[in-house]
Design an enzyme around this catalytic site. Structure first.
Site, mmCIF file in Angstrom:
data_model
loop_
_atom_site.group_PDB
_atom_site.id
_atom_site.type_symbol
_atom_site.label_atom_id
_atom_site.label_comp_id
_atom_site.label_asym_id
_atom_site.label_seq_id
_atom_site.Cartn_x
_atom_site.Cartn_y
_atom_site.Cartn_z
ATOM 1 N N ASP A 94 0.685 -1.304 0.051
ATOM 2 C CA ASP A 94 -0.098 0.008 -0.001
ATOM 3 C C ASP A 94 0.852 1.357 0.058
ATOM 4 O OD1 ASP A 94 -2.527 1.484 0.116
ATOM 5 O OD2 ASP A 94 -2.577 1.388 2.509
ATOM 6 N N SER A 237 -12.820 4.529 4.558
ATOM 7 C CA SER A 237 -13.505 4.052 5.956
ATOM 8 C C SER A 237 -14.739 4.890 5.923
ATOM 9 C CB SER A 237 -12.487 4.336 7.084
ATOM 10 O OG SER A 237 -11.705 2.996 7.015
HETATM 11 P P1 13P Z 1 -8.845 4.871 5.628
HETATM 12 O O1 13P Z 1 -8.000 5.677 6.430
HETATM 13 O O2 13P Z 1 -10.038 5.626 5.134
HETATM 14 O O3 13P Z 1 -9.306 3.694 6.251
HETATM 15 O O4 13P Z 1 -8.064 4.634 4.260
HETATM 16 C C1 13P Z 1 -7.309 3.590 4.170
HETATM 17 C C2 13P Z 1 -6.375 3.570 2.888
HETATM 18 O O5 13P Z 1 -6.731 4.399 1.939
HETATM 19 C C3 13P Z 1 -5.195 2.708 2.841
HETATM 20 O O6 13P Z 1 -4.560 2.900 1.724
HETATM 21 O O1 G3H Z 2 -3.135 4.935 3.461
HETATM 22 C C1 G3H Z 2 -2.762 4.696 4.644
HETATM 23 C C2 G3H Z 2 -3.060 3.454 5.296
HETATM 24 O O2 G3H Z 2 -4.149 3.684 6.250
HETATM 25 C C3 G3H Z 2 -1.803 3.035 6.141
HETATM 26 O O3 G3H Z 2 -1.546 3.714 7.313
HETATM 27 O O4 G3H Z 2 0.944 4.371 6.994
HETATM 28 O O5 G3H Z 2 -0.363 4.396 9.164
HETATM 29 O O6 G3H Z 2 0.128 2.355 8.023
HETATM 30 P P1 G3H Z 2 -0.005 3.540 7.780
HETATM 31 ZN ZN ZN Z 3 -4.560 4.975 1.077
#
Ligand code: 13P
Ligand code: G3H
Ligand code: ZN
Length: 332
Positions: A94, A237
Site C-alpha cells: 500500500d 473508511s
Molecule cells: P482509511 O483511512 O479511510 O481507512 O483509508 C485507508 C487507505 O486508503 C489505505 O491505503
Molecule cells: O493509507 C494509509 C493507510 O491507512 C496505512 O496507514 O501508513 O499508518 O500504516 P499507515
Molecule cells: Zn491509501
C-alpha cells in the site's frame, strides 16, 4: 526471489475483471498484527470473499517485513483450514513511494504493489510508475498507480486540499504507464477526520456531521474515458459512529470524527471501482473494544482478554463491509 504463486497468493487481474463485471468491489484491508490478519481471513473465508491484504510502509516498519510476508503465507493455509478450498488472497504493498521499495516487495513474494507517485508532477509520476510496471510485470505482479491527490496525510506528503483526478489525463496516464489499476481522488481521504466540520452540514435531529457527497461526476467522466478499467478508492473508511461513541465513552477523545457514508461506497462498488481501501475503521473497532474491556474490567492484564474481543469486533466489521457494503461475499 520468491514468487507469489509459490505462496498460494493471486494477483489482482482476474479478481478485478470479475468484480467490474459483477458490480461489486474487493475489500482491501490493511494489517499490522496477528489479530487483524486473523479477523480478515476469518471474515473472508466464512463469507467466501476475495480479499486484498495490504501492507503499508508503516506496517513494514512496525511489524517487520519478513514477518508480515510469512504471516500472509500462513494466512493462505489458515484460510484452507477454515474450509475455504481455493482462497483468493492478494498480498499488496500500500502506498509504495519508491521503485526500490516496490521491487523489494515484488522480489519478496507480494502479488501486487502500489506505486504512489501522485505527489509528483504528471511526467514524473508516469516515468516512475512505468519503471515499476516494467519490473513487476516480468513476474506477473500487478501494479496500482495513483493520479490526483487525496486531502490529508498520504505517506509523508500532507495536503490541505484534495486535487480531484483530471479525467482528461487518465487515458494518457494508463496507456503510457501500463498500470493495471488506477487510484483516483474524488473526495475521499485517509484517517478518521475526512472532512472539516465547516465542509459538512449538521443533522438537526442528532447534531451529527453529515459529509458532502463524493464527486461521482468525476468518477463517471473517468469511466467514460477508460471503459472497464479497474478503479481504486483509497480513504474509504466510514468511521462508524458506534465506535467513535464507544471510544469517547470509555475515555478516548475523537471529536467530530467523520467518514464516507456507506451508501456512497455501495454506489461506488457497483461501478468500475473494484478495490475499496479500509484501514481506519479496523483501528476504530480495535480501539473501541480494547477501551471497553479496560474500562469495565480494570483487573484484566492478560492481552488475550482485550485483544480477543478486539479481534471479534474487527471480524464483525469486516463481514459487514463484505456483505453489506462491497457485495463481495460468495465471489471466491
Ligand atoms: P482509511 O483511512 O479511510 O481507512 O483509508 C485507508 C487507505 O486508503 C489505505 O491505503
Ligand atoms: O493509507 C494509509 C493507510 O491507512 C496505512 O496507514 O501508513 O499508518 O500504516 P499507515
Ligand atoms: Zn491509501
Amino acid at each position: 526471489m520468491v514468487s507469489f504463486k509459490d505462496l498460494g497468493l493471486v494477483n489482482t487481474r482476474e479478481m478485478f475483471a470479475k468484480a467490474i463485471d459483477g458490480g461489486y468491489a474487493i475489500p482491501a484491508f490493511n494489517f499490522n498484527n496477528m489479530e487483524q490478519l486473523q479477523a480478515i481471513i476469518k471474515a473472508s473465508a466464512e463469507t467466501k470473499s476475495p480479499v486484498i491484504l495490504q501492507v503499508s510502509k508503516g506496517a513494514r516498519n512496525y511489524a517487520n517485513q519478513t514477518l508480515l510476508r510469512y504471516m500472509a503465507e500462513g494466512a493462505v493455509e489458515y484460510a484452507k483450514e477454515l474450509g475455504w478450498e481455493n482462497p483468493q488472497i492478494v498480498l499488496h504493498l500500500d502506498h509504495g513511494d519508491s521503485y526500490e521499495l516496490c521491487k523489494s516487495c515484488v522480489d519478496f513474494g507480494f502479488s501486487s504493489v502500489m506505486i504512489d507517485a501522485s505527489s509528483l508532477p504528471f511526467e514524473e509520476n508516469i516515468a516512475l510508475t512505468k519503471k515499476v510496471v516494467e519490473y513487476a510485470h516480468q513476474f506477473d505482479v500487478t501494479v496500482e498507480a495513483e493520479l490526483g491527490v487525496l486531502a490529508g496525510v498520504e505517506d509523508e506528503v500532507q495536503s490541505e486540499v484534495s486535487h480531484y483526478t483530471k479525467p482528461e489525463e487518465v487515458i494518457e496516464f494508463a496507456t503510457r504507464t501500463g498500470c493495471d489499476s488506477l487510484a483516483i481522488s474524488i473526495g475521499t481521504s485517509h484517517g478518521a477526520y475526512k472532512f472539516k466540520p465547516e465542509q459538512c452540514t449538521r443533522d438537526p435531529k442528532t447534531g451529527k456531521l453529515v459529509p458532502p457527497p463524493l464527486a461521482f461526476d468525476v468518477l463517471d467522466a473517468i469511466m467514460e474515458k477508460l471503459p472497464g478499467f479497474p478503479i481504486v478508492l483509497h480513504g474509504s473508511s466510514s468511521v462508524p459512529q458506534e465506535y467513535v461513541d464507544m471510544i469517547n465513552k470509555y475515555g478516548g477523545k475523537l471529536p467530530d470524527a467523520v467518514g464516507i457514508p456507506e451508501e456512497q461506497l455501495r454506489k461506488a462498488a457497483k461501478s468500475a471501482v473494484c478495490k475499496i481501501n479500509i484501514d481506519s475503521d479496523s483501528r476504530l473497532a480495535f480501539t473501541a473494544a480494547v477501551r471497553k474491556v479496560f474500562a469495565e474490567k480494570p483487573e484484566e492484564f492478560d492481552p488475550r482478554k482485550y485483544c480477543g474481543p478486539a479481534r471479534d469486533e474487527m471480524e464483525r466489521l469486516y463481514k459487514h463491509k463484505i456483505i453489506e457494503v462491497l457485495g463481495s461475499d460468495g465471489k471466491a
